[in-house]
Design a protein around this motif. Sequence first.
Motif, PDB file in Angstrom:
ATOM      1  N   PHE A 126      -1.417 -14.462  -8.123  1.00 24.96           N
ATOM      2  CA  PHE A 126      -2.579 -13.660  -8.524  1.00 24.96           C
ATOM      3  C   PHE A 126      -2.661 -12.442  -7.613  1.00 24.96           C
ATOM      4  N   SER A 127      -2.924 -11.283  -8.203  1.00 24.71           N
ATOM      5  CA  SER A 127      -3.019 -10.071  -7.399  1.00 24.71           C
ATOM      6  C   SER A 127      -4.168  -9.199  -7.860  1.00 24.71           C
ATOM      7  N   LEU A 128      -4.684  -8.418  -6.925  1.00 23.73           N
ATOM      8  CA  LEU A 128      -5.663  -7.361  -7.186  1.00 23.73           C
ATOM      9  C   LEU A 128      -5.048  -6.046  -6.734  1.00 23.73           C
ATOM     10  N   THR A 129      -5.103  -5.032  -7.616  1.00 29.05           N
ATOM     11  CA  THR A 129      -4.507  -3.735  -7.312  1.00 29.05           C
ATOM     12  C   THR A 129      -5.542  -2.639  -7.506  1.00 29.05           C
ATOM     13  N   TYR A 130      -5.582  -1.742  -6.536  1.00 29.09           N
ATOM     14  CA  TYR A 130      -6.451  -0.564  -6.621  1.00 29.09           C
ATOM     15  C   TYR A 130      -5.563   0.667  -6.586  1.00 29.09           C
ATOM     16  N   MET A 131      -5.667   1.515  -7.608  1.00 28.98           N
ATOM     17  CA  MET A 131      -4.857   2.722  -7.699  1.00 28.98           C
ATOM     18  C   MET A 131      -5.777   3.921  -7.879  1.00 28.98           C
ATOM     19  N   PHE A 132      -5.424   5.022  -7.220  1.00 32.48           N
ATOM     20  CA  PHE A 132      -6.212   6.253  -7.400  1.00 32.48           C
ATOM     21  C   PHE A 132      -5.275   7.453  -7.400  1.00 32.48           C
ATOM     22  N   TRP A 163      -9.343  -0.500 -10.642  1.00 34.13           N
ATOM     23  CA  TRP A 163      -9.067  -1.876 -10.227  1.00 34.13           C
ATOM     24  C   TRP A 163      -8.417  -2.672 -11.356  1.00 34.13           C
ATOM     25  N   ARG A 164      -7.378  -3.439 -10.989  1.00 37.96           N
ATOM     26  CA  ARG A 164      -6.704  -4.279 -11.971  1.00 37.96           C
ATOM     27  C   ARG A 164      -6.405  -5.640 -11.356  1.00 37.96           C
ATOM     28  N   ALA A 177       0.846  -1.197   0.000  1.00 36.23           N
ATOM     29  CA  ALA A 177       0.000   0.000   0.000  1.00 36.23           C
ATOM     30  C   ALA A 177       0.877   1.240   0.000  1.00 36.23           C
ATOM     31  N   PHE A 178       0.347   2.315  -0.543  1.00 32.56           N
ATOM     32  CA  PHE A 178       0.987   3.626  -0.412  1.00 32.56           C
ATOM     33  C   PHE A 178      -0.084   4.697  -0.560  1.00 32.56           C
ATOM     34  N   ILE A 179       0.220   5.855  -0.013  1.00 32.12           N
ATOM     35  CA  ILE A 179      -0.619   7.029  -0.186  1.00 32.12           C
ATOM     36  C   ILE A 179       0.307   8.238  -0.259  1.00 32.12           C
TER      37      ILE A 179
END
Length: 948
Positions: free
Chosen positions: A942-948, A895-896, A209-211
């Motif tokens: 397998f991965s799920l990534t959420y970026m904003f 989402w990817r 995670a990062f912000i």
Amino acid sequence: MTYSFKPHAIKRTVTLSAALAILLAPAFVFGQQQVAQEAAAGDGQAGGDDPSAVVIVTGVTQATTKKNATFSINTLGSEEIQRLAPMSTADLLANFPGIYTEGSSAGEASNNITVRGLPVTGGYRFAPQLVDGLPAYEEPEAPFMNNDVFIRDDLMTESVELVKGGPGGILYSNGLGATVNHVTRTGGDQLAGGYKIEYADYGFIRQDAFISGPLARNLTGAVGGFYRRSDGVRDTGYTADKGGQVRGNLVYTSDDRKTTARLDALLINDRTAFFQNLPVSVPRFTTSGTPANPTVINQDSIQPLGIDFAHGTTASPYNRKFNMIGEYGTRTVDQADGIHPDFRMLTLSGTHELDGGLKLSAGLRHTTGSNGFNAVFTGNDTASSRNFLNARYQNDVVSPAHGAALGCNLANAKLAGFFNVPAGNACSAFANISREDFVSRYSKATGVAARYLDDGSAVPAGKNLNFLIPFIADVEASSTSLDLKAQKSFQLRGRHDLTFGVYKSRYRYAPNFQQSLLVTDVADQSRLVDLVAVDAQGNRVGPSLTQGGAILPGWGGFVSDIRGNGNAAYLLDHWEASGNRLKIDAGVRWQNLKADAVRRDRNTITDLTPAGTVVGSTADTTADNEVSLPGEAHRLKETFHGFGWSVGGNYSFSRALAVYGLASNSFRLPSLQDLNDLATASDIVVNGQQVQVDAVERIRQYEVGLRYLTRGFGASVAVFYNKFSPRSAVNIHKDIESASCATQGGVTQINSCPDVAQLYGRGIQNVGTEIELSWRPAAVEGLELKGNFVLQNPKVKGANYTITQEDKDPQGVITGYHYVHVSEDGRRPRRLPKVMFNLMPSFDLKPLTDIPVSLYAQYQRYGTRFSEASDNNVTLFPAYHIVNAGAQYQMTERWRAHLHVANLTDEVSFTEGDPLFSDLLSPDGTRNRGVARPLFGRTIRFSLTYMF
């Protein structure tokens, strides 16, 4: 020194990560609402899809583009890093041409890499790892603390840049071969962040995670990290990998952008398993390999010896914990601690531009903490239990007892416990007695039996047995680096950007290293074995030969304390002329190192039999009779220095096309490995005179290249020549022909023979080419073909010396020794392939089908490698390839999903291994045996990534 698992430290790290994110998130949101749109954005790569405009920050004093660099530069952006899904730092670096990482087969940390044919000495000796332009730890080669234990790329990584030679050796310490810079995300003028959760089919789960974003008008920040838990890519039977890191930064930029200040902090507390060689067998051969006719291993003919190549390991729940003995008493070692970095890194940096155009910059980094190294190496002794136990009877029962009898050492535990000692005139009875007569007249024990440690049951006759060698080290370490620069631009037949810098470093390295020798069966769930001597009826006789499965619970090692104090000064001129078409970088660097090292080898052999134990009784064990304790301290206090230079030029014919050339002479001051191993030994004398050792390594490098970079097609071609001049090396062997050598039973006791020292050097010359290609055909939108190719021909120059080898009878009993004269001149150095290539096609389906799926594959191939460079037992390991593939699905704008399969074809091969010996047979006697480190088998992630 004690070894303890500290779960609270991991929890503290994770808790701190979450707390920072929660506390900073409101500030980020507030800052985004308040900060004007013109606020400065964070660091990143510019240029979008145009490779000619990719901005680099490594090896330069002013940010420039890859096309305009006067040296070899390779880059990977964050998106490409995520797609490649590297398991480790070494896995990531394998994607750069000229870097061979031995398949990352040791696990997530403590791998080895080589650069352009430079000698393999272990770790990152010629490739220091930087984080944002400063070393994670000043010295990249430290025993039991490879540079990659500090580096864990995650979602906070913006890009990775690699410079080979040239200004890398001017601007940075130890940049003899390559300098790798891991560039960290910083906050921009918009709130941004991401979260990724990743699973793998070997009990692996990881969260990143990062912000990042604005905090106030002139202040931005970023925080992130990862936490991972895994059963291990090889089946250890326990949690093999566990831990993570948290890192963050604050960046202040003044309204006029002339002043910046930055604070970075990083905490890492991680544990990763270290995987080593496994027993192998190959078809029988009767003559050892030579340079002209090496022993060539055919890929399809290799067979495992009891342990699966793809996912097996010597580690298991049955040998996870074992006891070691030393000056501290007894301690329990837990293999699950693995490679265990526990470090804190704090960095302060900033720039200030004065009114006259003079720009000042500074970077200060302090790293402190510890690294644990718990690794078990595989002995090359796999044999049927019958042969293994017979060798133990001959070598560990009869030989030492016979020696004690000849020396009239009647209190010796093996003599008293396993043989009948005459009540009177024993010394006279034993005087000059032959081995055969000694056994036939006095033996109580007629053999050795094996019992499993966990339940006491007998080891079946059909089982194979072997040794395991634990390498256990605790390292306390700290490092402080200060880099100060002054930059000034002026006009003189073009524009000059002149940079003068001074560099200061201090570091401390204090390892405590100890080995053991364990007895185990050879299976996917290996079990520790205890050994006892037995009589003809199978009844136990005398003391146990082992203690908790260890035949030597405290064997070899050292305790050291090394301090380094370095100073450097450098000057680099970046000159642009001919309407900015011509660019020249010319620089020099001077550096010294004041070293103060104290080392105590564990060479004081001590009997630690507990008080009250009857020596030689069944309540006794011989395992604690020969414990290696720290002995006399040896000290080195010396100053080393080096001087290097570099000149490179780049000429742009057009926006897309440029040529460059480079000449440089770089140096490498002694590493911690050198200080600990070579210079701390007692005075080395050859022919009655002390050897003067040149401890500085040097490399002369010439390179020319061409770059053609457009959106649709990119090509970079480099031709290089390296001449590596090593530090002096000293080979010490035993003079087995000396009259002072003692003999027992007609066999030379080699440890009683005097040492002979030989001074030599192992230089390397290498000529090669590196090619990078990319093509996006206009006729097939979404298709991209990428790849890099390396052809090289490294050769050893010099390296002539003598070694001694054992003579053994068919039962493995040592019968004598002989000389072997080695010449490596003209040979290819060990573990270096001539050919490497990496193909990476990808196809984005969306432009043609409107389906938001991207497919990709990767094909990596490495040519044959020699196990060693010596001219006896020459073994050539086969070429191998790895196929990776995957798909990315852009579920929504944010989402990817990502599926990645590593080693898709389940290729079985080996990245390294010991040379094969003609007299080492497999347990059934039909084949030859050896040890080698295999590739990991197929894994699915397998991965799920959420970026904003």
